[in-house]
Design an enzyme around this catalytic site. Structure first.
Site, PDB file in Angstrom:
ATOM      1  N   ASP A  92     -45.491   1.588 -32.875  1.00 23.52           N
ATOM      2  CA  ASP A  92     -44.727   1.054 -31.744  1.00 23.52           C
ATOM      3  C   ASP A  92     -43.436   0.471 -32.286  1.00 23.52           C
ATOM      4  OD1 ASP A  92     -45.292  -2.195 -31.772  1.00 23.52           O
ATOM      5  OD2 ASP A  92     -47.054  -1.059 -32.421  1.00 23.52           O
ATOM      6  N   GLU A 185     -49.313 -11.767 -23.877  1.00 18.61           N
ATOM      7  CA  GLU A 185     -49.778 -12.549 -25.023  1.00 18.61           C
ATOM      8  C   GLU A 185     -49.829 -14.052 -24.768  1.00 18.61           C
ATOM      9  OE1 GLU A 185     -47.491 -11.442 -28.473  1.00 18.61           O
ATOM     10  OE2 GLU A 185     -47.322  -9.361 -27.794  1.00 18.61           O
TER      11      GLU A 185
END
Length: 299
Positions: A92, A185
């Site tokens: 990523d 997150e």
């Protein structure tokens, strides 16, 4: 007369000596009183300073190495081990990887002897920020034959609906791309778990209605256990962030595993996150938008 003056001088001298002696004695007494106080003061400061140092050390050790957010920090010495038993690898990327040499990445990038199959690209964050390298990375990933994915970074400072709409206005996925990804997150401290879950589901439902596939949820497993463990979230593919371990400790189902953030590959300067897919390359193709029935597996 002379004797009287001498006697007077002796008396004055004796008086001055006694006065001076008392003054010196007084000063010594004063010093004797202050020094123990200063000693006690310094001792207390040293004790409190030492305790503060211990508290900071324990907190730092927990935060960097034990706590649920510890995975977001770079490894001190790198990580050249790869999980065994997996053949489908990917990365990523975002602007942190800078300008990528796509020719070198396509021709030479290997992880544990296996080629890079998929690339997931950062697109948007919150309701107003787009990664400066998104357009270039988004175009080149597909142009060079990688399976392409895109992720949105969740912000607690914008509503779920505004974030979903902003993502859809900037990202236009095609058949053959991976389902959109929500990278979440952090939970607001002043929001209940139930309200937070409702916000996340709002984003997921809006984006799912657009593309007709369930988005992928990216987060670390302790966060998922703490805040996204409701059964409704098990219907969404899970991309787990879990660094520097030999195997996934999460007990539920998962599709992707981000196992290190200090990968090194030709064509990318500096570090890059390395990921694996929990399945075959054919399974990965079947996960893409369009859910192709007749998949040709490229070697």
């Amino acid at each position: 007369m002379t004797n009287t003056r001498q006697t007077t001088r002796r008396r004055k001298t004796s008086s001055r000596r006694r006065t001076s002696s008392r003054s010196r004695s007084s000063r010594r007494g004063s010093v004797g009183i202050r020094l123990p106080f200063l000693h006690i003061h310094l001792s207390r400061a040293a004790i409190f300073g030492g305790l503060a140092g211990i508290v900071v050390y324990v907190w730092a050790f927990y935060y960097f190495f034990v706590g649920p957010t510890g995975f977001r920090w770079r490894a001190l010495y790198g990580d050249d081990k790869y999980p065994e038993g997996y053949e489908v690898h990917g990365i990523d990327i975002s602007h942190y990887q800078g300008t990528i040499n796509w020719d070198r990445l396509r021709s030479n990038a290997m992880v544990d002897g296996c080629p890079i199959r998929f690339i997931i690209i950062k697109s948007t964050e919150g309701s107003s920020r787009i990664d400066p390298n998104f357009d270039e990375n988004f175009y080149q990933a597909r142009e060079y034959g990688f399976i392409r994915g895109v992720y949105h970074f969740w912000s607690n400072n914008s509503s779920a609906r505004s974030q979903a709409n902003y993502f859809l206005s900037k990202v236009h996925l095609l058949d053959g791309d991976l389902p959109p990804v929500l990278d979440v997150e952090h939970k607001p401290k002043n929001e209940s778990v139930e309200d937070f879950q409702t916000d996340i589901l709002t984003w997921l439902h809006i984006v799912e209605n657009k593309y007709g596939v369930k988005p992928i949820i990216y987060t670390y497993y302790k966060f998922k256990d703490a805040y996204l463990s409701a059964p409704v979230f098990d219907d969404y593919p899970y991309w787990i962030a879990h660094y520097y371990v030999d195997k996934v400790e999460y007990q539920g189902k998962w599709k992707f595993w981000q196992h290190t953030d200090v990968g090194k590959l030709p064509g990318i300067k500096g570090h890059v996150d390395l990921n694996i897919y929990n399945g075959s390359y054919y399974d990965l193709m079947r996960l893409t938008i369009g859910n192709q029935e007749n998949v040709v597996v490229a070697e």
